[in-house]
Design a protein around this motif. Structure first.
Motif, PDB file in Angstrom:
ATOM      1  N   GLY A 138       0.858  -1.179   0.127  1.00  0.00           N
ATOM      2  CA  GLY A 138      -0.050   0.034   0.071  1.00  0.00           C
ATOM      3  C   GLY A 138       0.924   1.016  -0.015  1.00  0.00           C
ATOM      4  O   GLY A 138       2.075   1.351   0.657  1.00  0.00           O
ATOM      5  N   GLU A 250     -10.680   0.564   3.535  1.00  0.00           N
ATOM      6  CA  GLU A 250      -9.866   0.464   2.469  1.00  0.00           C
ATOM      7  C   GLU A 250      -9.927   1.471   1.624  1.00  0.00           C
ATOM      8  O   GLU A 250     -10.601   2.132   1.621  1.00  0.00           O
ATOM      9  N   GLN A 264      -2.085   2.817   1.852  1.00  0.00           N
ATOM     10  CA  GLN A 264      -1.987   2.230   3.259  1.00  0.00           C
ATOM     11  C   GLN A 264      -2.288   3.601   4.224  1.00  0.00           C
ATOM     12  O   GLN A 264      -2.719   3.383   5.266  1.00  0.00           O
ATOM     13  N   ARG A 272      -5.845  -0.771   5.715  1.00  0.00           N
ATOM     14  CA  ARG A 272      -5.337  -1.958   5.717  1.00  0.00           C
ATOM     15  C   ARG A 272      -5.871  -2.541   4.392  1.00  0.00           C
ATOM     16  O   ARG A 272      -7.158  -3.208   4.322  1.00  0.00           O
TER      17      ARG A 272
END
Length: 290
Positions: A138, A250, A264, A272
């Protein structure tokens, strides 16, 4: 991506109807497209020797030129055939294709109605836009200081070079502060996009994405929305405020170059990469390689 400078590569570029040696694809220093940003282009990914959604990209190139008030002097079928032959001549199997059209150097003033319109197509091998390790973990975004302007200030539906000035400034600032990219807001302070990719957020099986009313509605963005139906995800297009960034589980970016790239963090907000990121990476990978 190769460390060789783009002006030093070997191979061919299609320029105004002819295949020329890479180093011979030149333009005049007084080109209107250079001084006044009268340039449109496409970024197209190549998988297994074929351009993904070539027709959609070609159609957008012509729409962009129309919005910029000039006419591309080649038929769409001719450009698409040239693209395919160029890939073969340069032995590009998995890479990137860049068609670009611009006004030439006949007039160097704001008015350019008598300038010749030039067209070129280049291609090269190109892996993932972001470093593979960073992509899987990420990437980190920083909110940009520059904002996408109101829709009545520029033809935002065009993929035109002038729209990327603030994107470059924003990405440089993000990189200077240790981030991978920037999140851009619009003139109202609403979440818009990354510097050259659209953004999605996810909670469970619902995706949220900003309404593209002042920025480009990307072809990869549209593909993700199509895939969502097959994957039994709901897509909600709506205003997203910066104060909501901590409400989502997300986040991922979508773009021809970025493909599907998990995020991220945005500033202090962490995400996550989970089921949504995995599902859409897998579905997109399967689609482009079909």
């Amino acid at each position: 991506m190769s460390s060789i400078g783009f002006d030093q590569r070997q191979g061919f570029i299609w320029l105004d109807g002819e295949f020329v040696e890479w180093s011979q694809a030149r333009l005049h220093v007084l080109t209107h497209g250079l001084h006044y940003a009268s340039t449109v282009y496409e970024g197209e990914r190549v998988y297994g020797g074929k351009v993904f959604k070539l027709r959609e990209h070609s159609e957008r190139l012509y729409r962009s030129a129309q919005l910029m008030d000039f006419v591309i002097p080649f038929e769409r079928a001719e450009l698409e055939a040239a693209s395919r032959e160029l890939l073969q001549r340069n032995n590009v199997v998995d890479g990137y294709l860049r068609p670009v059209a611009w006004r030439g150097s006949e007039m160097i003033s704001t008015s350019a109605r008598f300038n010749r319109v030039h067209v070129a197509i280049a291609c090269w091998q190109w892996p993932s836009y972001f470093d593979p390790a960073a992509r899987m973990a990420g990437i980190r975004l920083k909110t940009a200081a520059w904002r996408r302007p109101p829709p009545d200030t520029s033809p935002f539906q065009a993929k035109a070079s002038g729209h990327y000035q603030i994107a470059t400034l924003s990405k440089h600032d993000a990189e200077n502060h240790g981030y991978h990219d920037a999140l851009m807001l619009d003139w109202r302070g609403h979440v818009a996009e990354a510097t050259s990719a659209n953004v999605f957020f996810a909670n469970g099986r619902t995706l949220y994405t900003p309404t593209p009313d002042c920025f480009l509605d990307g072809i990869t963005r549209q593909t993700v929305i199509e895939l969502a139906q097959a994957l039994d995800y709901q897509v909600v297009e709506r205003t997203i405020l910066p104060t909501e960034l901590g409400d989502f589980e997300e986040c991922f970016l979508t773009g021809t170059a970025a493909e599907i790239t998990p995020v991220q963090s945005i500033d202090q907000h962490g995400y996550r990469p989970g089921n949504a990121c995995r599902d859409f990476i897998a579905a997109y990978t399967q689609t482009v390689n079909a």
